[in-house]
Design a protein around this motif. Structure first.
Motif, PDB file in Angstrom:
ATOM      1  N   GLU A   1     -58.346 -25.756  -2.927  1.00  0.00           N
ATOM      2  CA  GLU A   1     -56.957 -25.443  -3.231  1.00  0.00           C
ATOM      3  C   GLU A   1     -56.839 -23.991  -3.697  1.00  0.00           C
ATOM      4  N   PRO A   2     -55.660 -23.373  -3.546  1.00  0.00           N
ATOM      5  CA  PRO A   2     -55.484 -22.004  -4.044  1.00  0.00           C
ATOM      6  C   PRO A   2     -55.836 -21.906  -5.525  1.00  0.00           C
TER       7      PRO A   2
ATOM      8  N   PRO B   1     -65.974 -33.046  -9.758  1.00  0.00           N
ATOM      9  CA  PRO B   1     -65.307 -34.114  -9.010  1.00  0.00           C
ATOM     10  C   PRO B   1     -64.270 -33.526  -8.049  1.00  0.00           C
ATOM     11  N   GLY B   2     -64.034 -34.222  -6.942  1.00  0.00           N
ATOM     12  CA  GLY B   2     -63.085 -33.748  -5.937  1.00  0.00           C
ATOM     13  C   GLY B   2     -61.646 -33.878  -6.396  1.00  0.00           C
ATOM     14  N   ARG B   3     -60.754 -33.369  -5.560  1.00  0.00           N
ATOM     15  CA  ARG B   3     -59.342 -33.344  -5.942  1.00  0.00           C
ATOM     16  C   ARG B   3     -58.764 -34.751  -6.076  1.00  0.00           C
ATOM     17  N   GLU B   4     -59.254 -35.720  -5.264  1.00  0.00           N
ATOM     18  CA  GLU B   4     -58.741 -37.082  -5.362  1.00  0.00           C
ATOM     19  C   GLU B   4     -59.077 -37.690  -6.726  1.00  0.00           C
ATOM     20  N   THR B   5     -60.325 -37.477  -7.182  1.00  0.00           N
ATOM     21  CA  THR B   5     -60.722 -37.969  -8.499  1.00  0.00           C
ATOM     22  C   THR B   5     -59.942 -37.277  -9.599  1.00  0.00           C
TER      23      THR B   5
ATOM     24  N   LYS C   1     -52.073 -39.690 -18.264  1.00  0.00           N
ATOM     25  CA  LYS C   1     -50.644 -39.644 -18.591  1.00  0.00           C
ATOM     26  C   LYS C   1     -50.091 -41.025 -18.928  1.00  0.00           C
ATOM     27  N   SER C   2     -50.799 -42.068 -18.527  1.00  0.00           N
ATOM     28  CA  SER C   2     -50.295 -43.422 -18.759  1.00  0.00           C
ATOM     29  C   SER C   2     -50.427 -43.787 -20.236  1.00  0.00           C
ATOM     30  N   PRO C   3     -49.440 -44.468 -20.800  1.00  0.00           N
ATOM     31  CA  PRO C   3     -49.499 -44.826 -22.229  1.00  0.00           C
ATOM     32  C   PRO C   3     -50.451 -45.996 -22.478  1.00  0.00           C
ATOM     33  N   GLY C   4     -50.909 -46.092 -23.694  1.00  0.00           N
ATOM     34  CA  GLY C   4     -51.661 -47.267 -24.103  1.00  0.00           C
ATOM     35  C   GLY C   4     -53.161 -47.181 -23.957  1.00  0.00           C
ATOM     36  N   GLY C   5     -53.685 -46.119 -23.407  1.00  0.00           N
ATOM     37  CA  GLY C   5     -55.134 -45.990 -23.293  1.00  0.00           C
ATOM     38  C   GLY C   5     -55.696 -46.904 -22.223  1.00  0.00           C
ATOM     39  N   GLY C   6     -56.987 -47.201 -22.339  1.00  0.00           N
ATOM     40  CA  GLY C   6     -57.665 -48.025 -21.356  1.00  0.00           C
ATOM     41  C   GLY C   6     -58.884 -47.315 -20.800  1.00  0.00           C
ATOM     42  N   ARG C   7     -59.454 -47.887 -19.736  1.00  0.00           N
ATOM     43  CA  ARG C   7     -60.663 -47.308 -19.141  1.00  0.00           C
ATOM     44  C   ARG C   7     -60.478 -47.103 -17.640  1.00  0.00           C
ATOM     45  N   MET C   8     -61.072 -46.031 -17.169  1.00  0.00           N
ATOM     46  CA  MET C   8     -61.087 -45.724 -15.748  1.00  0.00           C
ATOM     47  C   MET C   8     -62.491 -45.254 -15.392  1.00  0.00           C
ATOM     48  N   THR C   9     -62.981 -45.650 -14.216  1.00  0.00           N
ATOM     49  CA  THR C   9     -64.304 -45.232 -13.775  1.00  0.00           C
ATOM     50  C   THR C   9     -64.191 -44.412 -12.498  1.00  0.00           C
ATOM     51  N   ALA C  10     -64.866 -43.262 -12.482  1.00  0.00           N
ATOM     52  CA  ALA C  10     -64.877 -42.408 -11.292  1.00  0.00           C
ATOM     53  C   ALA C  10     -66.085 -41.488 -11.374  1.00  0.00           C
ATOM     54  N   GLY C  11     -66.717 -41.252 -10.225  1.00  0.00           N
ATOM     55  CA  GLY C  11     -67.859 -40.339 -10.203  1.00  0.00           C
ATOM     56  C   GLY C  11     -68.987 -40.760 -11.128  1.00  0.00           C
ATOM     57  N   ARG C  12     -69.199 -42.086 -11.273  1.00  0.00           N
ATOM     58  CA  ARG C  12     -70.250 -42.668 -12.116  1.00  0.00           C
ATOM     59  C   ARG C  12     -69.962 -42.520 -13.606  1.00  0.00           C
ATOM     60  N   VAL C  13     -68.744 -42.106 -13.951  1.00  0.00           N
ATOM     61  CA  VAL C  13     -68.383 -41.877 -15.357  1.00  0.00           C
ATOM     62  C   VAL C  13     -67.270 -42.824 -15.772  1.00  0.00           C
ATOM     63  N   VAL C  14     -67.410 -43.384 -16.976  1.00  0.00           N
ATOM     64  CA  VAL C  14     -66.336 -44.163 -17.582  1.00  0.00           C
ATOM     65  C   VAL C  14     -65.508 -43.221 -18.453  1.00  0.00           C
ATOM     66  N   PHE C  15     -64.210 -43.186 -18.205  1.00  0.00           N
ATOM     67  CA  PHE C  15     -63.270 -42.426 -19.036  1.00  0.00           C
ATOM     68  C   PHE C  15     -62.565 -43.453 -19.917  1.00  0.00           C
ATOM     69  N   ASP C  16     -62.914 -43.458 -21.180  1.00  0.00           N
ATOM     70  CA  ASP C  16     -62.466 -44.481 -22.133  1.00  0.00           C
ATOM     71  C   ASP C  16     -61.448 -43.821 -23.070  1.00  0.00           C
ATOM     72  N   SER C  17     -60.165 -44.092 -22.825  1.00  0.00           N
ATOM     73  CA  SER C  17     -59.092 -43.418 -23.565  1.00  0.00           C
ATOM     74  C   SER C  17     -58.656 -44.264 -24.759  1.00  0.00           C
ATOM     75  N   ARG C  18     -58.721 -43.644 -25.941  1.00  0.00           N
ATOM     76  CA  ARG C  18     -58.334 -44.296 -27.186  1.00  0.00           C
ATOM     77  C   ARG C  18     -57.493 -43.345 -28.021  1.00  0.00           C
ATOM     78  N   LYS C  19     -56.901 -43.857 -29.092  1.00  0.00           N
ATOM     79  CA  LYS C  19     -56.087 -43.002 -29.959  1.00  0.00           C
ATOM     80  C   LYS C  19     -56.912 -41.861 -30.536  1.00  0.00           C
ATOM     81  N   SER C  20     -58.191 -42.138 -30.796  1.00  0.00           N
ATOM     82  CA  SER C  20     -59.044 -41.126 -31.429  1.00  0.00           C
ATOM     83  C   SER C  20     -59.578 -40.090 -30.435  1.00  0.00           C
ATOM     84  N   GLY C  21     -59.350 -40.295 -29.150  1.00  0.00           N
ATOM     85  CA  GLY C  21     -59.825 -39.328 -28.173  1.00  0.00           C
ATOM     86  C   GLY C  21     -60.209 -39.984 -26.854  1.00  0.00           C
ATOM     87  N   LEU C  22     -60.632 -39.158 -25.929  1.00  0.00           N
ATOM     88  CA  LEU C  22     -61.126 -39.628 -24.636  1.00  0.00           C
ATOM     89  C   LEU C  22     -62.644 -39.567 -24.668  1.00  0.00           C
ATOM     90  N   TYR C  23     -63.301 -40.701 -24.382  1.00  0.00           N
ATOM     91  CA  TYR C  23     -64.756 -40.781 -24.440  1.00  0.00           C
ATOM     92  C   TYR C  23     -65.308 -40.895 -23.012  1.00  0.00           C
TER      93      TYR C  23
END
Length: 426
Positions: free
Chosen positions: A123-124, A260-264, A273-295
């Motif tokens: 991308e530019p 990670p690529g643009r799709e990831t 941007k989604s409220p409430g936190g939660g977990r997402m997995t991409a590129g062999r990594v778990v993104f664990d979103s909580r009030k105290s931070g993103l792990y």
């Protein structure tokens, strides 16, 4: 000592001759010059060409060595594999003679082609559009300098012609099977201007410095296993420097050598941007979103198992370099005895659920029973290999643009910083 990489083509031969004249006639006698030719053994003529370079150097009293790329060659991706082998062999040669640096003869023509190729898949404003850096650290061992980047091939060939010198033309330079050759023919004099290239390099340097500052302020590392990102950073994925800082950490946590690529990146931005936190997995990594931070931590799937003989060294999961310094054959795997590690992570401030998930991907060791040293086994001596966090983004090739950023990430993962280049440049 300067080590010049010389293939016998016009660019590298011109570089060697220019350096030789500068040292012998130009008042730079404090420097010494050596040359190295890497024979990739991909063409029948390559051996004779390497020997011709050796003879050229001998006539001028320049020390010269030939390094050959032995072993099977890949069927696909041959140019990338040859490039990696070439730099590894050059770094070996530089270390053996104690060279201050390696110099290569990449030109302005090469730079324009590189940027054009990257433009087709980026991308530019992407970092790679700055092109090749004027210096790059190879395998954390040797800095490669590119003093001919401002020059065009026609200027170098005019220099050689004026001195009555010829050169080899590698037929692969006209093989349209390779992307660079196709791009060379497609450009036909067009492409980025020198001013644009210089501006892009400065922009990438500035971006890396901003990202490094963000990392030092808003990211915390735990045992080389988990990274905690402050919400002030993770909520700003629309900012290119914030996104780059976060994606770089994700690459290291996941044991990847590229961002990670643009799709990831798009998926991650939407998730954050989604409220409430939660977990997402991409590129062999778990993104664990909580009030105290993103792990960020490695997902507990697809984790490898390998065995190392005494004295062997290997990269495990793209994340850890392991050297077996003991007398037993050892097994390297994930998990194992993790209670103590989990307790340390919790004591350091990680939420307990994060710590319990993260330790599942921690590196662990055991003795391969069939090959155990009986004395050690009877004494209950556990294997204690040397382990170091591997930063795939930078440990093979580190452009000078990104040195400050690489050092920030190294500090987060308990690693020493990278050596500075012998000269400061962009």
């Amino acid at each position: 000592m300067i080590l010049a990489a010389v293939s016998g083509g016009s660019d590298s031969k011109g570089l060697l001759l220019a350096l030789h004249e500068a040292i012998t006639l130009g008042g730079f006698s404090a420097f010494s010059l050596s040359a190295c030719t890497v024979d990739h053994a991909l063409r029948p003529e390559s051996d004779a060409e390497a020997n011709a370079v050796a003879a050229f150097c001998a006539q001028r009293g320049i020390a010269h060595s030939i390094r050959r790329w032995h072993g099977d060659k890949p069927v696909t991706g041959i140019q990338a594999a040859a490039r990696a082998a070439r730099y590894r062999l050059l770094a070996d040669a530089a270390q053996e003679i104690g060279a201050l640096c390696i110099v290569t003869a990449h030109t302005a023509d090469d730079q324009v082609e590189t940027i054009a190729m990257r433009q087709t898949r980026s991308e530019p404003g992407a970092p790679g559009l700055a092109g090749m850096a004027a210096s790059v650290l190879v395998e954390r061992r040797a800095w490669v300098l590119r003093p001919f980047l401002p020059l065009h091939r026609t200027e170098i060939r005019a220099f050689l012609t004026a001195r009555g010198e010829g050169w080899f033309d590698d037929p692969s330079n006209d093989n349209r099977h390779f992307e660079r050759v196709r791009m060379r023919h497609a450009l036909t004099g067009s492409g980025s201007s020198p001013a644009d290239i210089l501006a892009a390099g400065r922009a990438r340097l500035a971006s890396s410095e901003r990202a490094a500052l963000l990392l030092s302020r808003h990211v915390q590392g735990f045992e080389g296993l988990v990274a905690r990102v402050d919400p002030v950073l993770s909520a700003r994925m629309e900012d290119p420097d914030c996104a780059r800082a976060l994606l770089s950490i994700a690459s290291v946590v996941g044991g990847r050598a590229h961002l990670p690529g643009r799709e990831t990146a798009g998926r991650l931005a939407a998730f954050l941007k989604s409220p409430g936190g939660g977990r997402m997995t991409a590129g062999r990594v778990v993104f664990d979103s909580r009030k105290s931070g993103l792990y960020l931590y490695r997902e507990a799937r697809g984790l490898p198992h390998l065995e190392l003989h005494p004295g062997e060294r290997a990269l495990w999961d793209g994340r850890f370099l392991v050297e077996n310094t003991g007398r037993d054959r050892i097994a390297v795997h994930a998990g194992g005895e993790t209670a103590a590690l989990c307790a340390r992570l919790i004591a350091a401030g990680l939420p307990e659920p994060v710590a319990k998930r993260a330790v599942k991907s921690a590196i662990s060791f055991g003795v391969v029973a069939a090959f155990a040293d009986l004395t050690d086994a009877q004494a209950g001596v556990p294997p204690t290999p040397l382990v170091q966090t591997h930063l795939g983004l930078y440990d093979t090739f580190l452009p000078c643009f990104d040195l400050m950023m690489a050092n920030s990430i190294a500090a987060l993962f308990g690693r020493d910083g990278y050596p500075a280049p012998p000269v400061h440049n962009v």
